[in-house]
Each structure stands twice: as structure tokens, then as C-alpha cells.
Design an enzyme around this catalytic site. Structure first.
Site, PDB file in Angstrom:
ATOM      1  N   ASP A 168       5.953 -14.263   0.803  1.00 50.20           N
ATOM      2  CA  ASP A 168       5.702 -14.113   2.243  1.00 50.20           C
ATOM      3  C   ASP A 168       5.147 -15.425   2.780  1.00 50.20           C
ATOM      4  O   ASP A 168       4.265 -16.028   2.142  1.00 50.20           O
ATOM      5  CB  ASP A 168       4.636 -13.041   2.522  1.00 50.20           C
ATOM      6  CG  ASP A 168       5.083 -11.649   2.109  1.00 50.20           C
ATOM      7  OD1 ASP A 168       6.285 -11.468   1.845  1.00 50.20           O
ATOM      8  OD2 ASP A 168       4.212 -10.756   2.045  1.00 50.20           O
ATOM      9  N   THR A 212      11.135  -8.826 -11.606  1.00 56.29           N
ATOM     10  CA  THR A 212       9.821  -9.290 -12.075  1.00 56.29           C
ATOM     11  C   THR A 212       9.903 -10.767 -12.473  1.00 56.29           C
ATOM     12  O   THR A 212       9.013 -11.561 -12.139  1.00 56.29           O
ATOM     13  CB  THR A 212       9.349  -8.427 -13.269  1.00 56.29           C
ATOM     14  OG1 THR A 212       9.194  -7.098 -12.809  1.00 56.29           O
ATOM     15  CG2 THR A 212       8.044  -8.915 -13.851  1.00 56.29           C
ATOM     16  N   CYS A 401     -15.186  13.550  14.741  1.00 58.76           N
ATOM     17  CA  CYS A 401     -15.191  12.566  15.829  1.00 58.76           C
ATOM     18  C   CYS A 401     -14.484  13.139  17.061  1.00 58.76           C
ATOM     19  O   CYS A 401     -15.067  13.958  17.763  1.00 58.76           O
ATOM     20  CB  CYS A 401     -14.579  11.257  15.350  1.00 58.76           C
ATOM     21  SG  CYS A 401     -15.162   9.861  16.320  1.00 58.76           S
ATOM     22  N   HIS A 526     -17.666   9.966  10.805  1.00 57.09           N
ATOM     23  CA  HIS A 526     -16.508  10.144   9.906  1.00 57.09           C
ATOM     24  C   HIS A 526     -16.981  10.393   8.477  1.00 57.09           C
ATOM     25  O   HIS A 526     -17.089   9.444   7.689  1.00 57.09           O
ATOM     26  CB  HIS A 526     -15.617   8.896   9.955  1.00 57.09           C
ATOM     27  CG  HIS A 526     -14.849   8.793  11.229  1.00 57.09           C
ATOM     28  ND1 HIS A 526     -13.628   9.387  11.410  1.00 57.09           N
ATOM     29  CD2 HIS A 526     -15.159   8.185  12.400  1.00 57.09           C
ATOM     30  CE1 HIS A 526     -13.190   9.148  12.640  1.00 57.09           C
ATOM     31  NE2 HIS A 526     -14.105   8.420  13.261  1.00 57.09           N
ATOM     32  N   GLU A 528     -15.455  11.626   5.998  1.00 64.04           N
ATOM     33  CA  GLU A 528     -14.430  11.393   4.978  1.00 64.04           C
ATOM     34  C   GLU A 528     -14.594  10.027   4.312  1.00 64.04           C
ATOM     35  O   GLU A 528     -14.159   9.832   3.173  1.00 64.04           O
ATOM     36  CB  GLU A 528     -13.018  11.537   5.582  1.00 64.04           C
ATOM     37  CG  GLU A 528     -12.570  10.457   6.574  1.00 64.04           C
ATOM     38  CD  GLU A 528     -13.014  10.674   8.017  1.00 64.04           C
ATOM     39  OE1 GLU A 528     -13.987  11.431   8.232  1.00 64.04           O
ATOM     40  OE2 GLU A 528     -12.415  10.080   8.931  1.00 64.04           O
TER      41      GLU A 528
HETATM   42  N1  GLN Z   1     -11.514   8.528  21.200  1.00 62.83           N
HETATM   43  C1  GLN Z   1     -12.798   9.022  20.897  1.00 62.83           C
HETATM   44  C2  GLN Z   1     -13.874   8.008  21.220  1.00 62.83           C
HETATM   45  O1  GLN Z   1     -13.627   6.848  21.320  1.00 62.83           O
HETATM   46  C3  GLN Z   1     -12.917   9.461  19.451  1.00 62.83           C
HETATM   47  C4  GLN Z   1     -12.741   8.341  18.464  1.00 62.83           C
HETATM   48  C5  GLN Z   1     -12.518   8.826  17.066  1.00 62.83           C
HETATM   49  O2  GLN Z   1     -12.143   9.957  16.856  1.00 62.83           O
HETATM   50  N2  GLN Z   1     -12.684   7.949  16.085  1.00 62.83           N
HETATM   51  O3  GLN Z   1     -15.018   8.363  21.354  1.00 62.83           O
END
Ligand code: GLN
Length: 584
Positions: A168, A212, A401, A526, A528
Site C-alpha cells: 500500500d 506469500t 448511550c 459504553h 461493552e
Molecule cells: N447521538 C447521541 C449523542 O451524541 C448518542 C451517542 C452514542 O450513542 N454514542 O449523545
């Protein structure tokens, strides 16, 4: 001063001192998406498990400063670190495999490198010199590797993985920087691993080594000779093939490592360990091999392979056409599923389809619904319909979120009679239950300006959130602009919404739940991002538990016949209903 360094100084290179450590560079050839990230993460785990301090760096050759401004369809998920960096999703693999928290030091892009070089030039730091890719851009790349190597706790081994494929145009400066780096650090302190693909030609019943060979030739053209070749393959690699690769690519036959496609990515460290990758790496770097105990890891992999039961969950979002857009969520389901010895099948539901076909049809037979993060208007009303369905039917609901924000809008509209309730992200409204905080109002630049990174959250005792975490003070990672509007708190509380988690300093709402519902939880952060195979996230753990309970009560809990037929992010037919659009 050595002749080499003198020459570099003459060329205008501002030499950075290379910290004492061992350095591994991981490159890819033949095709992209070979699993370099998983290989890097697995190697990091194998070395860490032997007691070495390991740091991992992902070098991305694109010109965006970070992936934060990219459409998820382009790039997949944006992985957010504790210190608020918006980074490549490979950092998610690094964290999930090594359980080491990443920071902005663990990801560098060409955009960042060029931004720094141009700033240096504007500051006059190049003293009138002509600014060039070599040495100025390559120096900046080297400086980034060194910054990570110097950072406490100073790693014994730094693994740098470069995105893209050899050949690349945009990754060339990185390869050149690695070449220079190996000269400066001393060849005995540096190791190159090249990950390639061995295609299987069924008509000939043969795996082919030519791609390869070409790929390694391409590396040699720029002065790099791999020490170890990791071969992705669908079929076993026999002795002849190994010897052939060894001969043509100039490595030992033992340094040709087979990375056969396996049913779960979490098996890869175990496979690579068996094939001697870590042992070979340590020998070449003149480091001691040490005993390694991967039994906890192995137990979880076994639980993924042989679940006792299965449930069906729906994830209702707008980027469902690209699996990588919700990478950490799929992985968190695998972690929680393994802990419950439950296979989590996921229906990836396009939010607009809920609007079109109605929730009854889409969610028939699902045992839990999750609305993940997202941005912009498209599909919002479909998500609201999904939440309403979960709330009214008593189906476990998990809002992440945007999923919290949607749950608030739905509840305000349909349970508290605020018919015009909305988020100002989507429209101007008389009832902005979700709104921008004053600090966000005058921000116009998009990159790095959201509420990002780790924030504290205080949990109320007696809530499902507290029950999940088992503690009052938690820290979770954020990436959003909009917030719950506290003006509406009391009115929603009266109707049965519980504000289970608050930021102790700002009074921002971090978690909501509903009374009179088996499991209805939303979080503004978040979770996760912090789930690990051997330490699943408590909210995912509880959500899967609630789904299992719901399935058992409704006669929908599937027993598993253990034929070992399992794959990552198992997806049932819901995925077929999805379609890919260019709109974010
Ligand atoms: N769009 C929403 C905000 O900015 C939620 C963002 C999200 O889910 N990460 O608050």
C-alpha cells in the site's frame, strides 16, 4: 557516533533515543482482514501470561487524525479509551485479550504524524530544512513508538502492528520507519512477524504459497526480512508447504506458524501457543521462556464451544449491515454467554425495518432487546417502537448511550404523556428530554469534542445497576454529546423511572431503569468497551441472565446438543433482513 548515525544527522534527522526494550513489528500481506489484530492481541496475551510487561501499538496509515469522524460503515466501531482517545477497534482486541487498559499512546495514525510534522514546521523547528517523508515523517513515527516504550510501567516488549497490507502506498513511511528503527535499536532487539494468507484451491486440493512469497518479496524490496511468518489458512499446513515457505521466504521451517481458521477468535491464543509462536519469539529476542498457565482462558473457550443452552437477543441499530460497527457489543455477548454457558444468538435488526414491519413481527420469540449507540435521525422512530415493545411486553431491555436516550423519549411520550418529547439531536421540540449541555452548544469542530473517556458514576442502592456492579462508585467510558435533561427528572420519576446512576460532580444522569419491569436498564456510557472474556461486564452478564430467565418463563429456552457448532457473534436470520446503506 556511528557512521550510520552521522549519516542520519546529515540527512536532517533529529534522533530520538530508543528506550531499552524488545520490539516486535507485525505486518500483513496478500489481503486485508487477515486477523493481524487478533494475532497481535494473542501474542501480547501469551507474552503477558509469561510475566513480561507488554505494550501494543496500532499504527494506522490513513490520514484521518482518528477514526472518530469516520462513518461506522467505513471503519467499524470507534474504540474509546479511559483517557478519551477515539481509536481503532483493534485496541478493543488488545484490551479484551490482555486486560491492559489502552490510552491515546496505543494508536497512531498518519493524520496525527503529519499534523505533528506540519506543526513542527510552522514552529520553525526544522531550522530551515526541507521537510520530507524521510527523515521527518519517519522520525515522528519512531518517536511515537518510543513514547509508548518510555511510558510507565515501562514495557519489556512493545508490539507494533501496522494497518493495511504491504505494498500500500500510504503504509510505506511506516515500513521505512520500522527499517530505520531496527538499525537503531539493534537487530537482536527487533523482530518482524508477517501475517499472510494461504489460499486453498479445491480443484487441485492444494494450498498455495505463491502469494506469500510475493508478499515477502515486497517486504524485502523495502529492506525488511520477516523472522516469523504466520499463515492464515482454512486447511492444515503440511510439512512440504512449511518447508517451501521456509525456503522461498528465508525463514526456518519452525518459524512458519499455522493459524488455521477456528470457531472462536478466543481459541487463537491457544492455537498459536500450541504451534510455538511465543516460544519462537522469545528465543529470537533472547528472552527467557517461562511457564504459562492459560487454564482460565481455556475454560472460557470450552464454555463457548460447549454451551448448555441458548437464547435469542435482538440488537436494533442503524449500522447492522457491518458486523464490525458493533464489535465490542458482539464480544461482550460472547463473554457473558460463556460465563452463563449459554450461546447468545443475535438478530441484528435494522431499526427502519421495525418502523416498516412492526415490532411484533420483528421481535417475535426474542428474549431480550438491546438498542446500541448511534448518531443522527435515521431509524429513530423504529428504535422507539422497539423500546415500547420491550417495555410493554416485559422483555428484558438494555439501552446503551443512544439506547438510554431513546428509552427516555419513549417513556416520556407513552408513559408520562409528553407527546412531543424528543432529543434536540433529532429536532427542535417543546419537550427536549434529551438535550445538549451548555458546554457543548458552541462547539463546531467535530473531531474529539464529545464527552469522551472515563467518568465516575454513583449508583443508588437497591437498583438493578447496583445489584449488577455490587458497588456504589463505578467508572465507565463515554462518547456522546447529548444528555438527559434534568428538568424532566421528577415527572418521569413519578411515573416509575428510576435514576439509578448519577455523575457525582455534574449531576448528569448516567443510568436509568424502570420499576415494574423484569429488567429494563439504560446507561449513558459504553459498558461493552470494558468487557473481557475472563471478566464479563456486569451489565451484559445480568442482561443475558434476564434473557435466560425470560426464555425459561416463556418456554423459549433452547437446550444445546453439543456438536461444537459455534461461531463468534452467532447471528440468526435477523441479519438477512439487514441492508447496507451509505447514510450514517
Ligand atoms: N447521538 C447521541 C449523542 O451524541 C448518542 C451517542 C452514542 O450513542 N454514542 O449523545
Amino acid at each position: 557516533m556511528s557512521a550510520q548515525r552521522k549519516a542520519e544527522k546529515r540527512a536532517g534527522s533529529e534522533l530520538v533515543k530508543i528506550p531499552r526494550a524488545k520490539y516486535i513489528f507485525i505486518t500483513g500481506g496478500v489481503v486485508s482482514s487477515l486477523g493481524k489484530g487478533i494475532t497481535s492481541a494473542s501474542l501480547a496475551l501469551l507474552l503477558k501470561s509469561r510475566g513480561y510487561k507488554v505494550a501494543t501499538l496500532k499504527a494506522d496509515p490513513y490520514l484521518n487524525v482518528d477514526p472518530g469522524t469516520m462513518n461506522p460503515f467505513q471503519h467499524g466501531e470507534v474504540y474509546v479509551t479511559d483517557d478519551g482517545a477515539e481509536t481503532d477497534l483493534d485496541l478493543g482486541h488488545y484490551e479484551r485479550f490482555t486486560d491492559i487498559s489502552m490510552s491515546k499512546l496505543n494508536n497512531v495514525t498518519s493524520g496525527q504524524i503529519y499534523e505533528q510534522v506540519i506543526e513542527n514546521e510552522r514552529e520553525g523547528r526544522y531550522l530551515g530544512g526541507t521537510v520530507q517523508v524521510i527523515p521527518h515523517v519517519t522520525d515522528e513515527i519512531i518517536r511515537n513508538i518510543c513514547n509508548l516504550a518510555k511510558h510507565p510501567p515501562r514495557p519489556d516488549i512493545v508490539i507494533t502492528e501496522v494497518g493495511g497490507t504491504v505494498g500500500d502506498i500510504e503504509s510505506l513511511p511506516f515500513f521505512e520507519a520500522f527499517r530505520q528503527f531496527s538499525l537503531r535499536a539493534g537487530r537482536r532487539n527487533v523482530l518482524f512477524i508477517h501475517v499472510t494468507l494461504l489460499p486453498y484451491i479445491s480443484a487441485a486440493d492444494e494450498v498455495k504459497t505463491k502469494p506469500t512469497q510475493h508478499s515477502v518479496n515486497k517486504l524485502r524490496e523495502i529492506g525488511l526480512q520477516p523472522d516469523i511468518i504466520v499463515c492464515r489458512t482454512e486447511v492444515p499446513v503440511d510439512e512440504d508447504v512449511r518447508n517451501k515457505i521456509a525456503l522461498f521466504c528465508n525463514v526456518g521451517p519452525k518459524d512458519v506458524i499455522e493459524a488455521r481458521t477456528v470457531k472462536t477468535i478466543y481459541q487463537i491464543p491457544l492455537t498459536l501457543e500450541k504451534d510455538g509462536l511465543a516460544n519462537s519469539v522469545l528465543k529470537k529476542l533472547r528472552l527467557k521462556d517461562k511457564p504459562v498457565d492459560l487454564s482460565d482462558w481455556g475454560d472460557r473457550v470450552d464454555a463457548i464451544h460447549r454451551p448448555e443452552q441458548e437464547v435469542r437477543l435482538a440488537v436494533c441499530g442503524k449500522y447492522v449491515g457491518l458486523k464490525d460497527a458493533y464489535k465490542s457489543i458482539s464480544e461482550a455477548f460472547i463473554h457473558a454467554g460463556a460465563a452463563h454457558r449459554t450461546r447468545v444468538n443475535v438478530d441484528w435488526v435494522e431499526a427502519e425495518d421495525v418502523q416498516k414491519l412492526g415490532p411484533d413481527k420483528i421481535f417475535e420469540g426474542v428474549h431480550g432487546i438491546l438498542v446500541p449507540g448511534g448518531f443522527g435521525n435515521r431509524g429513530i422512530e423504529g428504535k422507539i417502537a422497539a423500546v415500547r415493545y420491550a417495555r410493554e411486553q416485559g422483555i428484558p431491555y438494555f439501552g446503551i448511550c443512544l439506547g438510554l436516550q431513546i428509552a427516555v423519549i419513549e417513556f416520556a411520550r407513552n408513559a408520562a404523556g409528553m407527546r412531543t418529547a424528543n432529543s434536540t439531536e433529532f429536532r427542535t421540540t417543546k419537550t427536549p428530554v434529551i438535550d445538549l449541555m451548555p458546554g457543548q452548544r458552541n462547539i463546531h469542530r467535530k473531531g474529539g469534542t464529545m464527552r469522551l473517556g472515563s467518568w465516575a458514576c454513583h449508583l443508588q442502592r437497591g437498583t438493578k445497576a447496583f445489584e449488577a456492579y455490587g458497588t456504589e462508585l463505578i467508572h465507565e467510558r463515554h462518547r456522546h454529546r447529548y444528555e438527559f435533561n434534568n428538568r424532566y427528572k421528577e415527572r418521569l420519576e413519578e411515573k416509575g423511572m428510576v435514576f439509578a446512576g448519577m455523575n457525582p460532580d455534574t449531576e448528569l444522569v448516567e443510568m436509568i431503569e424502570l420499576k415494574n419491569h423484569p429488567w429494563f436498564v439504560g446507561c449513558q456510557f459504553h459498558p461493552e468497551l470494558k468487557s473481557r472474556l475472563t471478566n464479563p461486564h456486569p451489565l451484559f452478564y445480568r442482561f443475558v441472565e434476564a434473557a435466560v430467565r425470560h426464555a425459561a418463563e416463556n418456554g423459549g429456552l433452547g437446550d444445546m446438543v453439543n456438536d461444537g457448532d459455534v461461531s463468534d457473534a452467532s447471528s440468526s436470520d435477523g441479519r438477512d433482513k439487514t441492508k447496507k446503506t451509505a447514510e450514517a
